[in-house]
Design a protein around this motif. Sequence first.
Motif, PDB file in Angstrom:
ATOM      1  N   MET A 556       0.818  -1.212   0.000  1.00 52.82           N
ATOM      2  CA  MET A 556       0.000   0.000   0.000  1.00 52.82           C
ATOM      3  C   MET A 556       0.854   1.264   0.000  1.00 52.82           C
ATOM      4  O   MET A 556       0.455   2.295  -0.571  1.00 52.82           O
ATOM      5  CB  MET A 556      -0.918   0.006   1.232  1.00 52.82           C
ATOM      6  CG  MET A 556      -2.006  -1.059   1.243  1.00 52.82           C
ATOM      7  SD  MET A 556      -3.224  -0.909  -0.084  1.00 52.82           S
ATOM      8  CE  MET A 556      -2.659  -2.204  -1.197  1.00 52.82           C
ATOM      9  N   GLU A 557       2.018   1.210   0.640  1.00 54.05           N
ATOM     10  CA  GLU A 557       2.882   2.389   0.695  1.00 54.05           C
ATOM     11  C   GLU A 557       3.710   2.542  -0.575  1.00 54.05           C
ATOM     12  O   GLU A 557       4.027   3.665  -0.987  1.00 54.05           O
ATOM     13  CB  GLU A 557       3.809   2.303   1.905  1.00 54.05           C
ATOM     14  CG  GLU A 557       3.087   2.490   3.229  1.00 54.05           C
ATOM     15  CD  GLU A 557       4.033   2.844   4.355  1.00 54.05           C
ATOM     16  OE1 GLU A 557       5.257   2.816   4.127  1.00 54.05           O
ATOM     17  OE2 GLU A 557       3.558   3.170   5.456  1.00 54.05           O
ATOM     18  N   THR A 558       4.081   1.436  -1.181  1.00 52.89           N
ATOM     19  CA  THR A 558       4.970   1.487  -2.343  1.00 52.89           C
ATOM     20  C   THR A 558       4.194   1.741  -3.630  1.00 52.89           C
ATOM     21  O   THR A 558       4.677   2.425  -4.533  1.00 52.89           O
ATOM     22  CB  THR A 558       5.759   0.171  -2.465  1.00 52.89           C
ATOM     23  OG1 THR A 558       6.433  -0.078  -1.236  1.00 52.89           O
ATOM     24  CG2 THR A 558       6.782   0.255  -3.589  1.00 52.89           C
ATOM     25  N   ASN A 559       2.995   1.205  -3.732  1.00 56.51           N
ATOM     26  CA  ASN A 559       2.199   1.310  -4.950  1.00 56.51           C
ATOM     27  C   ASN A 559       0.944   2.126  -4.689  1.00 56.51           C
ATOM     28  O   ASN A 559       0.556   2.345  -3.534  1.00 56.51           O
ATOM     29  CB  ASN A 559       1.845  -0.098  -5.465  1.00 56.51           C
ATOM     30  CG  ASN A 559       3.091  -0.946  -5.687  1.00 56.51           C
ATOM     31  OD1 ASN A 559       3.959  -0.616  -6.488  1.00 56.51           O
ATOM     32  ND2 ASN A 559       3.175  -2.061  -4.954  1.00 56.51           N
ATOM     33  N   GLU A 564       0.841   2.315 -13.723  1.00 53.17           N
ATOM     34  CA  GLU A 564       2.289   2.310 -13.559  1.00 53.17           C
ATOM     35  C   GLU A 564       2.713   1.588 -12.289  1.00 53.17           C
ATOM     36  O   GLU A 564       3.773   0.968 -12.233  1.00 53.17           O
ATOM     37  CB  GLU A 564       2.829   3.748 -13.519  1.00 53.17           C
ATOM     38  CG  GLU A 564       2.677   4.523 -14.821  1.00 53.17           C
ATOM     39  CD  GLU A 564       1.247   4.993 -15.049  1.00 53.17           C
ATOM     40  OE1 GLU A 564       0.463   4.992 -14.051  1.00 53.17           O
ATOM     41  OE2 GLU A 564       0.908   5.334 -16.198  1.00 53.17           O
ATOM     42  N   LYS A 565       1.914   1.692 -11.252  1.00 49.76           N
ATOM     43  CA  LYS A 565       2.233   1.048  -9.964  1.00 49.76           C
ATOM     44  C   LYS A 565       1.037   0.258  -9.447  1.00 49.76           C
ATOM     45  O   LYS A 565       0.359   0.660  -8.496  1.00 49.76           O
ATOM     46  CB  LYS A 565       2.631   2.105  -8.924  1.00 49.76           C
ATOM     47  CG  LYS A 565       4.003   2.710  -9.133  1.00 49.76           C
ATOM     48  CD  LYS A 565       4.341   3.600  -7.959  1.00 49.76           C
ATOM     49  CE  LYS A 565       5.770   4.105  -8.026  1.00 49.76           C
ATOM     50  NZ  LYS A 565       6.121   4.913  -6.838  1.00 49.76           N
ATOM     51  N   HIS A 589     -10.463   6.959  -1.543  1.00 50.31           N
ATOM     52  CA  HIS A 589     -10.355   7.620  -2.837  1.00 50.31           C
ATOM     53  C   HIS A 589      -9.268   7.019  -3.698  1.00 50.31           C
ATOM     54  O   HIS A 589      -9.089   7.424  -4.837  1.00 50.31           O
ATOM     55  CB  HIS A 589     -10.092   9.119  -2.634  1.00 50.31           C
ATOM     56  CG  HIS A 589     -11.268   9.828  -2.041  1.00 50.31           C
ATOM     57  ND1 HIS A 589     -12.487   9.916  -2.664  1.00 50.31           N
ATOM     58  CD2 HIS A 589     -11.410  10.467  -0.842  1.00 50.31           C
ATOM     59  CE1 HIS A 589     -13.331  10.606  -1.908  1.00 50.31           C
ATOM     60  NE2 HIS A 589     -12.690  10.939  -0.778  1.00 50.31           N
ATOM     61  N   ARG A 590      -8.506   6.080  -3.159  1.00 47.67           N
ATOM     62  CA  ARG A 590      -7.453   5.466  -3.964  1.00 47.67           C
ATOM     63  C   ARG A 590      -8.064   4.526  -4.998  1.00 47.67           C
ATOM     64  O   ARG A 590      -9.173   4.022  -4.852  1.00 47.67           O
ATOM     65  CB  ARG A 590      -6.499   4.668  -3.085  1.00 47.67           C
ATOM     66  CG  ARG A 590      -5.572   5.550  -2.273  1.00 47.67           C
ATOM     67  CD  ARG A 590      -4.536   4.680  -1.589  1.00 47.67           C
ATOM     68  NE  ARG A 590      -3.587   5.466  -0.838  1.00 47.67           N
ATOM     69  CZ  ARG A 590      -2.544   4.971  -0.229  1.00 47.67           C
ATOM     70  NH1 ARG A 590      -2.309   3.681  -0.290  1.00 47.67           N
ATOM     71  NH2 ARG A 590      -1.720   5.750   0.453  1.00 47.67           N
ATOM     72  N   ASN A 591      -7.293   4.279  -5.994  1.00 50.50           N
ATOM     73  CA  ASN A 591      -7.713   3.315  -7.002  1.00 50.50           C
ATOM     74  C   ASN A 591      -7.413   1.922  -6.480  1.00 50.50           C
ATOM     75  O   ASN A 591      -6.257   1.558  -6.345  1.00 50.50           O
ATOM     76  CB  ASN A 591      -6.940   3.572  -8.310  1.00 50.50           C
ATOM     77  CG  ASN A 591      -7.402   2.637  -9.423  1.00 50.50           C
ATOM     78  OD1 ASN A 591      -8.312   1.844  -9.233  1.00 50.50           O
ATOM     79  ND2 ASN A 591      -6.768   2.755 -10.575  1.00 50.50           N
ATOM     80  N   ASP A 597      -4.057 -10.385 -14.027  1.00 45.93           N
ATOM     81  CA  ASP A 597      -3.420 -11.688 -14.164  1.00 45.93           C
ATOM     82  C   ASP A 597      -2.474 -11.744 -15.346  1.00 45.93           C
ATOM     83  O   ASP A 597      -1.582 -12.567 -15.374  1.00 45.93           O
ATOM     84  CB  ASP A 597      -4.487 -12.777 -14.339  1.00 45.93           C
ATOM     85  CG  ASP A 597      -5.189 -13.050 -13.032  1.00 45.93           C
ATOM     86  OD1 ASP A 597      -4.640 -12.641 -11.992  1.00 45.93           O
ATOM     87  OD2 ASP A 597      -6.274 -13.665 -13.050  1.00 45.93           O
ATOM     88  N   ASN A 598      -2.667 -10.846 -16.334  1.00 47.42           N
ATOM     89  CA  ASN A 598      -1.808 -10.931 -17.513  1.00 47.42           C
ATOM     90  C   ASN A 598      -0.553 -10.099 -17.377  1.00 47.42           C
ATOM     91  O   ASN A 598       0.239 -10.019 -18.302  1.00 47.42           O
ATOM     92  CB  ASN A 598      -2.590 -10.494 -18.756  1.00 47.42           C
ATOM     93  CG  ASN A 598      -3.112  -9.060 -18.621  1.00 47.42           C
ATOM     94  OD1 ASN A 598      -2.979  -8.460 -17.556  1.00 47.42           O
ATOM     95  ND2 ASN A 598      -3.713  -8.559 -19.691  1.00 47.42           N
ATOM     96  N   GLU A 599      -0.339  -9.441 -16.193  1.00 48.86           N
ATOM     97  CA  GLU A 599       0.870  -8.657 -15.990  1.00 48.86           C
ATOM     98  C   GLU A 599       1.960  -9.559 -15.457  1.00 48.86           C
ATOM     99  O   GLU A 599       1.748 -10.359 -14.566  1.00 48.86           O
ATOM    100  CB  GLU A 599       0.604  -7.517 -15.018  1.00 48.86           C
ATOM    101  CG  GLU A 599      -0.323  -6.458 -15.587  1.00 48.86           C
ATOM    102  CD  GLU A 599      -0.563  -5.359 -14.590  1.00 48.86           C
ATOM    103  OE1 GLU A 599      -0.777  -4.230 -15.001  1.00 48.86           O
ATOM    104  OE2 GLU A 599      -0.520  -5.651 -13.380  1.00 48.86           O
ATOM    105  N   ASP A 600       3.158  -9.427 -16.006  1.00 53.70           N
ATOM    106  CA  ASP A 600       4.276 -10.266 -15.625  1.00 53.70           C
ATOM    107  C   ASP A 600       5.188  -9.518 -14.672  1.00 53.70           C
ATOM    108  O   ASP A 600       5.054  -8.331 -14.445  1.00 53.70           O
ATOM    109  CB  ASP A 600       5.073 -10.718 -16.854  1.00 53.70           C
ATOM    110  CG  ASP A 600       4.221 -11.583 -17.764  1.00 53.70           C
ATOM    111  OD1 ASP A 600       3.386 -12.329 -17.211  1.00 53.70           O
ATOM    112  OD2 ASP A 600       4.375 -11.511 -19.007  1.00 53.70           O
ATOM    113  N   GLY A 601       6.187 -10.249 -14.190  1.00 56.64           N
ATOM    114  CA  GLY A 601       7.202  -9.659 -13.332  1.00 56.64           C
ATOM    115  C   GLY A 601       6.983  -9.990 -11.885  1.00 56.64           C
ATOM    116  O   GLY A 601       5.872  -9.938 -11.394  1.00 56.64           O
TER     117      GLY A 601
END
Length: 608
Positions: A556-559, A564-565, A589-591, A597-601
Amino acid sequence: MFISGYAVVAGAAGRLVLGYDSFGNVCGQKNSPVEGANLSGLDMTNKKYVFFLNSCNLKIQSLKISSLSLCVSSCPQQQLNSLEDLQNFARNNGSFLCVYNLNVSSYTVDPEAAQLCPTLPVPPSKSFPLFNRCVPQNPECYSKYASVLISMVNEMDVFHRILSGILAGRDTVVGLSVLALAFSLILVLAFRFIQTLLIHILIALVVFGLLFVSGVLWWLHYDYRNDPSTELETEKENVKFLLGYAIFSTIVTVVLLFLIFVLRKRLQFAVQLFRIVGKIIGRIPFLLFQPLWTFLILVVFWVFWVAVLLSLGTAGTAHSTSGGQVEYRALSGICYMAWYHFVGLIWTSEFILACQQMVIAGSVVTCYFNRNKNNPPPHPVLSSISVLFCYHLGTAVKGSFLITVLRIPRLVFLYLYNILNQKRNAKSLFNCCFCWICFQESCLRYFNQHAYTATTINGTNFCTSAKDAVCILERNSAKLASINCFGDFLLFLGKVFVVCFTVFGGLMAFNYHRELQAWVVPLLLVGFFAYLMSHSFLSVFEVAADAMFLCFAIDMETNDGTAEKPYFVDQELLTFVSQSNKLTEGRKHRNTRPFQDNEDGTELQPMV
């Protein structure tokens, strides 16, 4: 290792419980010869009982019984009035009651037979079930024998009485440890497939166990205190320890009943929490087998530790005396080595548990910071074990050492309690200090666990990881405290369940063997081992939940949930945290879109 090797070489635990004759032979086993003692070094495998040649007129001097003693294969169950009776008994039963170097055919013709054979008449006797002694059944002889034995036991060092109790109840201790293992396995499976009804059943069993064990302890204390046959020092110590156990159990019962009443409305959140944790563990099925390996390692270590302890208790040098007899002289400084050995028990046990916590935390971290939740990384447990042994053993050593450092003052305060028992003000000060140390230990355990998780995330050393974990928890304490509270409390109730019913089994088992046993200390060891086993098994869920929430806080703090995050968290966990804590307006109010599932890394985000 020096202490262990020295104790095994210098000690002979069999002497403590099996008994030995006047020539240095331990009954029931093969023996090594002692220089200057011609009758030492004999094979006594089939001669398990100690027989005193003058059992009706025993005297004790400096913890030594004056009468000559032998190892025999059986005790005479009928009175023997003459040397001919001794000879017939030896030929019919294979049990020789005269000194070993006197041939059975010479019992009636050797002029020295009267000095080498027992005093006539030989009273009927039976083998004593605890120390394998032939106890005379003649009332007059029995009263003299018992009085001497009571005097000898009361003058024994407390350390040796405790060891005698451990050895005498070794089978019971092993059986109770297996019982604790069975209870722990049942709870692990229960928490893996937990339902609301199961939680209510667990709480009901814990309440019943606490009330029942407290009642049994008070009843046993009353029974022992009012028993007119209580003469042995060990029995008097049992009364004192039982009173302490009963008071402690009652206090724990009252506190836990109050907490159960306060947290009763949050049971549904506990069900949801363990469902989420069970889902994570389901992605790492081999994680449930981790406590088994930890348990096996702990068992091997405990067996080794007990063997060394028993050897320390019997460490001494054999010296031949006049007449070819042997006496064992205790070595100085053994008690200090025993205390060092107790510290080793705590530190090594905590180190083994710390290694398990790091393996579980590393596996959970690897799966959490993986974007494709449907395709978890291969072999996360083996990977965590490899990283632990290659890079993080020092972290586990430091964390377990800090726990040990806080536990040592507890032992010191328990010792001081006996000294200050009559001073009310001193007792009050003692209680305050003891509670403060227990609180500090609980806090240290909590932060240690998160430090291990931070180490698996960032790969930093223990101090840096501890600082980072404290900072992240401080910033997110309002969001995570309530969730961890009832989850950890329910797991703690599971540990209490295992300890309660194991200790109850121990109370019933040890109560049947009151004579000459300091069984309260073996019972304390059983309770300690039961807690360690239950903690080892249930820590899978505890460490997994704590690691998951620490990863959540970092996520929650990093992204921020943007393209993009994106968050690593899945929607179910995010919804659970939102519902249980009612996140702040800023978080609303955060997204909070779920992961893709299709994001890699699988690259881990640094802790900031």
